[in-house]
Design a protein around this motif. Structure first.
Motif, PDB file in Angstrom:
ATOM      1  N   ARG A 275       0.822  -1.216   0.000  1.00  0.00           N
ATOM      2  CA  ARG A 275       0.000   0.000   0.000  1.00  0.00           C
ATOM      3  C   ARG A 275       0.853   1.262   0.000  1.00  0.00           C
ATOM      4  NH1 ARG A 275      -1.669   4.272   0.125  1.00  0.00           N
ATOM      5  NH2 ARG A 275      -3.701   5.106   0.768  1.00  0.00           N
ATOM      6  N   TYR A 276       1.926   1.260   0.793  1.00  0.00           N
ATOM      7  CA  TYR A 276       2.710   2.480   0.967  1.00  0.00           C
ATOM      8  C   TYR A 276       4.030   2.478   0.198  1.00  0.00           C
ATOM      9  CZ  TYR A 276      -0.381   3.967   4.755  1.00  0.00           C
ATOM     10  OH  TYR A 276      -1.466   4.379   5.488  1.00  0.00           O
ATOM     11  N   GLY A 277       4.361   1.353  -0.431  1.00  0.00           N
ATOM     12  CA  GLY A 277       5.672   1.239  -1.060  1.00  0.00           C
ATOM     13  C   GLY A 277       5.915   2.188  -2.209  1.00  0.00           C
ATOM     14  N   ARG A 278       4.853   2.676  -2.811  1.00  0.00           N
ATOM     15  CA  ARG A 278       5.003   3.576  -3.960  1.00  0.00           C
ATOM     16  C   ARG A 278       5.058   5.039  -3.536  1.00  0.00           C
ATOM     17  NH1 ARG A 278       1.671  -0.535  -5.460  1.00  0.00           N
ATOM     18  NH2 ARG A 278      -0.197   0.574  -4.761  1.00  0.00           N
ATOM     19  N   ASP A 279       4.954   5.299  -2.231  1.00  0.00           N
ATOM     20  CA  ASP A 279       5.024   6.678  -1.736  1.00  0.00           C
ATOM     21  C   ASP A 279       6.480   7.032  -1.488  1.00  0.00           C
ATOM     22  OD1 ASP A 279       5.021   8.966   0.106  1.00  0.00           O
ATOM     23  OD2 ASP A 279       2.846   8.677   0.114  1.00  0.00           O
ATOM     24  N   ASN A 280       6.981   7.958  -2.266  1.00  0.00           N
ATOM     25  CA  ASN A 280       8.407   8.295  -2.199  1.00  0.00           C
ATOM     26  C   ASN A 280       8.822   8.931  -0.876  1.00  0.00           C
ATOM     27  OD1 ASN A 280       8.904   7.327  -4.792  1.00  0.00           O
ATOM     28  ND2 ASN A 280       8.385   9.282  -5.755  1.00  0.00           N
ATOM     29  N   SER A 281       7.848   9.389  -0.088  1.00  0.00           N
ATOM     30  CA  SER A 281       8.208  10.023   1.178  1.00  0.00           C
ATOM     31  C   SER A 281       8.571   8.999   2.251  1.00  0.00           C
ATOM     32  CB  SER A 281       7.062  10.909   1.681  1.00  0.00           C
ATOM     33  OG  SER A 281       5.924  10.142   2.001  1.00  0.00           O
ATOM     34  N   ILE A 282       8.233   7.732   2.027  1.00  0.00           N
ATOM     35  CA  ILE A 282       8.560   6.675   2.983  1.00  0.00           C
ATOM     36  C   ILE A 282       9.753   5.903   2.449  1.00  0.00           C
ATOM     37  CG2 ILE A 282       7.753   4.611   4.183  1.00  0.00           C
ATOM     38  CD1 ILE A 282       4.930   5.684   3.956  1.00  0.00           C
ATOM     39  N   THR A 283      10.837   5.894   3.199  1.00  0.00           N
ATOM     40  CA  THR A 283      12.075   5.296   2.700  1.00  0.00           C
ATOM     41  C   THR A 283      12.368   3.925   3.286  1.00  0.00           C
ATOM     42  OG1 THR A 283      13.399   6.393   4.400  1.00  0.00           O
ATOM     43  CG2 THR A 283      13.090   7.572   2.326  1.00  0.00           C
TER      44      THR A 283
END
Length: 209
Positions: A162-170
């Motif tokens: 779900r969140y892997g494509r959000d560049n703000s989460i590394t």
């Protein structure tokens, strides 16, 4: 997003160091707690706090912000804890509880003007070790989304998808399936002589009477 896999019973200090390095650079990470997974950042980094608020659609002027601490001693640097509040917290922590306390002035600008702050010391060694190694609390928000299946919110692979494509989460720390489908209990200690249970959680609190 890089995934670092470890378990609360087997802390990988090299992975902790990697995650803390990201936090110090202002990054946003996902990590396990004793309830659900959390989205977090350095609570003293204003840009990072703003990034989490945007990601979670949180208005810090209207909604309460919460922090995860290594222990009560660290929490006392960023929230005002009197003797009555300390007694309640000591009876319940570490554990799945968020205590609402009067805020200090040491948190980031996003907390400024807020008279209260949610405070957690989870019963999860990974979460506590992150705050300990960072040297200050993490801003914490539940890793959830609209219409999510409860099983997905407990599954680190579903959360990563779900969140892997959000560049703000590394970084995501995969600590296995979340132990609870419930969020933490919320207890107000703004009047520490009269604690108030605002939301039930996975287990009942002690020492509220």
């Amino acid at each position: 997003m890089k995934t670092l896999k470890m378990y609360p019973t087997s802390i990988n200090e090299r992975y902790i160091d990697q995650a803390v390095d990201e936090l110090r650079r202002g990054a946003v990470i996902i990590y396990p707690t004793d309830t659900r997974y959390a989205i977090g950042c350095d609570a003293l980094n204003n840009r990072a706090v703003e990034a989490v608020c945007r990601l979670k659609n949180i208005n810090p002027d209207k909604q309460r912000l919460s922090m995860v601490c290594a222990d009560i001693s660290q929490a006392s640097e960023y929230a005002r804890i009197d003797n009555d509040a300390f007694s309640v917290m000591r009876a319940n922590l570490p554990g799945p509880f968020t205590f609402i306390l009067p805020a200090s002035t040491k948190l980031s600008k996003a907390f400024k003007g807020r008279k209260e702050v949610g405070t957690r010391v989870p019963d999860n060694a990974i979460a506590r070790r992150l705050a300990e190694a960072l040297g200050n609390p993490l801003l914490s928000a539940t890793a959830n989304w609209e219409d999510a299946d409860p099983d997905d919110l407990a599954n680190p692979e579903a959360i990563a998808d779900r969140y892997g494509r959000d560049n703000s989460i590394t970084v995501m720390i995969d600590g296995g399936n979340a132990p609870s489908h419930l969020d933490s209990a919320i207890i107000s200690l703004l009047d520490s002589r009269s604690p108030e249970l605002l939301r039930e959680g996975p287990q009942p609190p002690a020492a509220l009477d």
